[in-house]
Motif scaffolding. Sequence first.
Motif, PDB file in Angstrom:
ATOM      1  N   ASP A  95       0.845  -1.192   0.000  1.00  0.00           N
ATOM      2  CA  ASP A  95       0.000   0.000   0.000  1.00  0.00           C
ATOM      3  C   ASP A  95       0.882   1.244   0.000  1.00  0.00           C
ATOM      4  OD1 ASP A  95      -1.869   2.000   0.355  1.00  0.00           O
ATOM      5  OD2 ASP A  95      -2.619   1.263   2.280  1.00  0.00           O
ATOM      6  N   LEU A  96       0.791   2.043  -1.032  1.00  0.00           N
ATOM      7  CA  LEU A  96       1.661   3.213  -1.151  1.00  0.00           C
ATOM      8  C   LEU A  96       1.317   4.308  -0.153  1.00  0.00           C
ATOM      9  CD1 LEU A  96       2.022   3.558  -5.036  1.00  0.00           C
ATOM     10  CD2 LEU A  96       3.285   2.128  -3.410  1.00  0.00           C
ATOM     11  N   TYR A  97       0.136   4.231   0.460  1.00  0.00           N
ATOM     12  CA  TYR A  97      -0.248   5.254   1.430  1.00  0.00           C
ATOM     13  C   TYR A  97      -0.057   4.793   2.870  1.00  0.00           C
ATOM     14  CZ  TYR A  97      -2.351   7.273  -2.745  1.00  0.00           C
ATOM     15  OH  TYR A  97      -2.550   7.783  -4.003  1.00  0.00           O
ATOM     16  N   ALA A  98       0.635   3.667   3.058  1.00  0.00           N
ATOM     17  CA  ALA A  98       0.939   3.179   4.404  1.00  0.00           C
ATOM     18  C   ALA A  98       2.244   3.821   4.855  1.00  0.00           C
ATOM     19  CB  ALA A  98       1.053   1.660   4.402  1.00  0.00           C
ATOM     20  N   ILE A  99       2.148   4.799   5.747  1.00  0.00           N
ATOM     21  CA  ILE A  99       3.301   5.565   6.203  1.00  0.00           C
ATOM     22  C   ILE A  99       3.467   5.351   7.715  1.00  0.00           C
ATOM     23  CG2 ILE A  99       4.305   7.879   6.390  1.00  0.00           C
ATOM     24  CD1 ILE A  99       3.982   6.836   3.506  1.00  0.00           C
ATOM     25  N   PRO A 100       4.680   5.036   8.180  1.00  0.00           N
ATOM     26  CA  PRO A 100       4.903   4.828   9.620  1.00  0.00           C
ATOM     27  C   PRO A 100       4.419   6.016  10.449  1.00  0.00           C
ATOM     28  CG  PRO A 100       6.832   4.150   8.374  1.00  0.00           C
ATOM     29  CD  PRO A 100       5.908   4.806   7.399  1.00  0.00           C
ATOM     30  N   GLY A 101       3.623   5.726  11.467  1.00  0.00           N
ATOM     31  CA  GLY A 101       3.077   6.758  12.322  1.00  0.00           C
ATOM     32  C   GLY A 101       1.734   7.261  11.867  1.00  0.00           C
ATOM     33  N   LEU A 102       1.347   6.932  10.630  1.00  0.00           N
ATOM     34  CA  LEU A 102       0.073   7.408  10.074  1.00  0.00           C
ATOM     35  C   LEU A 102      -0.762   6.236   9.547  1.00  0.00           C
ATOM     36  CD1 LEU A 102       1.368  10.561   8.139  1.00  0.00           C
ATOM     37  CD2 LEU A 102       0.002  10.548  10.237  1.00  0.00           C
ATOM     38  N   GLU A 103      -0.548   5.063  10.105  1.00  0.00           N
ATOM     39  CA  GLU A 103      -1.240   3.871   9.605  1.00  0.00           C
ATOM     40  C   GLU A 103      -2.761   3.997   9.683  1.00  0.00           C
ATOM     41  OE1 GLU A 103       2.834   2.631  11.013  1.00  0.00           O
ATOM     42  OE2 GLU A 103       1.210   3.911  11.760  1.00  0.00           O
ATOM     43  N   ALA A 104      -3.260   4.725  10.660  1.00  0.00           N
ATOM     44  CA  ALA A 104      -4.717   4.864  10.821  1.00  0.00           C
ATOM     45  C   ALA A 104      -5.261   6.099  10.115  1.00  0.00           C
ATOM     46  CB  ALA A 104      -5.068   4.916  12.312  1.00  0.00           C
ATOM     47  N   GLY A 148      -0.578  17.854  15.389  1.00  0.00           N
ATOM     48  CA  GLY A 148       0.865  18.004  15.419  1.00  0.00           C
ATOM     49  C   GLY A 148       1.577  17.580  14.150  1.00  0.00           C
ATOM     50  N   TRP A 149       0.837  17.019  13.197  1.00  0.00           N
ATOM     51  CA  TRP A 149       1.474  16.600  11.944  1.00  0.00           C
ATOM     52  C   TRP A 149       1.483  17.780  10.975  1.00  0.00           C
ATOM     53  CZ3 TRP A 149       3.858  12.022  10.316  1.00  0.00           C
ATOM     54  CH2 TRP A 149       3.977  11.064  11.312  1.00  0.00           C
ATOM     55  N   THR A 150       2.558  18.534  11.046  1.00  0.00           N
ATOM     56  CA  THR A 150       2.747  19.698  10.186  1.00  0.00           C
ATOM     57  C   THR A 150       3.120  19.245   8.780  1.00  0.00           C
ATOM     58  OG1 THR A 150       5.095  19.830  10.709  1.00  0.00           O
ATOM     59  CG2 THR A 150       3.558  21.041  12.161  1.00  0.00           C
ATOM     60  N   VAL A 151       3.188  20.213   7.865  1.00  0.00           N
ATOM     61  CA  VAL A 151       3.605  19.903   6.493  1.00  0.00           C
ATOM     62  C   VAL A 151       4.996  19.270   6.501  1.00  0.00           C
ATOM     63  CG1 VAL A 151       4.262  20.909   4.279  1.00  0.00           C
ATOM     64  CG2 VAL A 151       2.189  21.696   5.426  1.00  0.00           C
ATOM     65  N   ASN A 152       5.909  19.871   7.230  1.00  0.00           N
ATOM     66  CA  ASN A 152       7.294  19.394   7.230  1.00  0.00           C
ATOM     67  C   ASN A 152       7.397  17.990   7.808  1.00  0.00           C
ATOM     68  OD1 ASN A 152      10.107  19.896   6.701  1.00  0.00           O
ATOM     69  ND2 ASN A 152      10.405  20.047   8.915  1.00  0.00           N
ATOM     70  N   ARG A 153       6.705  17.746   8.916  1.00  0.00           N
ATOM     71  CA  ARG A 153       6.758  16.427   9.541  1.00  0.00           C
ATOM     72  C   ARG A 153       6.139  15.366   8.641  1.00  0.00           C
ATOM     73  NH1 ARG A 153       3.915  14.717  15.352  1.00  0.00           N
ATOM     74  NH2 ARG A 153       4.653  12.535  15.356  1.00  0.00           N
ATOM     75  N   THR A 154       5.007  15.694   8.032  1.00  0.00           N
ATOM     76  CA  THR A 154       4.335  14.744   7.149  1.00  0.00           C
ATOM     77  C   THR A 154       5.184  14.444   5.926  1.00  0.00           C
ATOM     78  OG1 THR A 154       2.188  15.629   7.868  1.00  0.00           O
ATOM     79  CG2 THR A 154       2.203  14.301   5.862  1.00  0.00           C
ATOM     80  N   LYS A 155       5.770  15.489   5.364  1.00  0.00           N
ATOM     81  CA  LYS A 155       6.611  15.300   4.176  1.00  0.00           C
ATOM     82  C   LYS A 155       7.789  14.399   4.489  1.00  0.00           C
ATOM     83  CE  LYS A 155       6.978  18.729   1.354  1.00  0.00           C
ATOM     84  NZ  LYS A 155       7.344  20.002   0.664  1.00  0.00           N
ATOM     85  N   LYS A 156       8.453  14.614   5.615  1.00  0.00           N
ATOM     86  CA  LYS A 156       9.600  13.784   5.985  1.00  0.00           C
ATOM     87  C   LYS A 156       9.186  12.333   6.180  1.00  0.00           C
ATOM     88  CE  LYS A 156      12.561  17.276   8.152  1.00  0.00           C
ATOM     89  NZ  LYS A 156      13.187  17.749   9.423  1.00  0.00           N
ATOM     90  N   ALA A 157       8.032  12.121   6.812  1.00  0.00           N
ATOM     91  CA  ALA A 157       7.566  10.752   7.042  1.00  0.00           C
ATOM     92  C   ALA A 157       7.286  10.045   5.717  1.00  0.00           C
ATOM     93  CB  ALA A 157       6.317  10.774   7.913  1.00  0.00           C
TER      94      ALA A 157
END
Length: 420
Positions: A271-280, A330-339
């Motif tokens: 799944d290309l949208y499965a990102i650590p910390g954002l699984e839900a 707390g998931w800012t643009v920068n944090r989300t992009k890095k993840a």
Amino acid sequence: MKQLVRHVTALLESQEQRQRARRPDDQQNHVRAVEGVICNLAYAILNPPLPTGWLATDTRNGERGKGRYDNPAFGTTYRNLLAQLEANGVLHRQTPAAFRGERHSIRPTSRFGDMVRSSGISFADFGADPAREVVLLRRVKRSYSPETGRPRKDAKQVDYEDTSTSRAYRAAVRELNAFLDQADIAFLDDGLEPVVDPHSRTLTRRFTIFDEQELRFDQVGRLFGGFWLSLKKERRKQIRINGEPVIDLDYQSMFTRLAYADLCLQPPAGDLYAIPGLEAHRSGVKLAMNCFLFDETPKRRTWPQDMGFSLETGADIAGADTIQGKLPDGWTVNRTKKAILTVHPALERAWGRGLGYRLMWQESEILLAVLRELMEQNIPALGLHDGLLVPLSRMDTALEVMRHQSKAIVGVELPCSVKA
């Protein structure tokens, strides 16, 4: 329906006090204008426009009736025609306050409603004008609101000159419309609102250019107009094609896979949208990744207040879900992009250059090719931007066509499946 139009036309002509008959072309336009108004009013009886029950209409003379998107019958005499129809108890008119910039509007009278109902008119009696333009191009100008400082978009349809590309696109859409018009497509009434008209099948293809871009037809390009496109997912199970229930097929993570194809790279497995910390929060990840694809610079620091230009539908909408609302606090643009880049480091080269509008066009090219191949096999299918509805018995054939056409157009066989 035709009998009702003839009745109203004869009524108007019996009351006219003309010194001489109209010229043949003027008479033809007069009859077409009456037909257009009466048909739209009758349709509003069967399917009242929400939420007000009024139909917006342009009564300004100017260039109305002369452009690519206009019916030439609605020229300088249109305003007088509406006055005549009002005087004969066919419609009500509403003139808005000039300073609000609203359009005039009309609605059928109760007397006219009785005429429609007593005539036994149904949705099957209506059809789109075959001369209607089905390839739409609009120019979007970006600016900032002086009141709020927020970005805004002003869109205006472009009365473009035809090219070989626009002609080919128009012919393809009209051929598809003609096929769907003859297909056995029904909707089992579920008693819900709004009422569904299964005969509303005329599709248009909509393209976009920005600011000072020259004429082009390789941005957006999605299909709009069919009744199934505005239906909520749970109501689509009521659709029948050739008497069969339909099944919803779609491409998996299509936009991100198209971005990888543009980079000539293979995406990772799974799944290309499965990102650590954002699984839900898969839907938030999807919106965020699409946002980065539509950004025209890599300098974004905050999430958009709303989606504005919907990354899901390609249509301007108000009050769309915010990306922030679909991500944890707390998931800012920068944090989300890095993840996201920990899983998809290559996508950084696809972000921030406005690639999304061209990917949307590629998506539409694949869908049109799929619909065309299925049409050649006499299989009616209803397009859904990145997927389609097909009769249950034709599922395997449709999936094979979807895989084949994606490979033919972007060089990569995109995975597809039954939509969950």
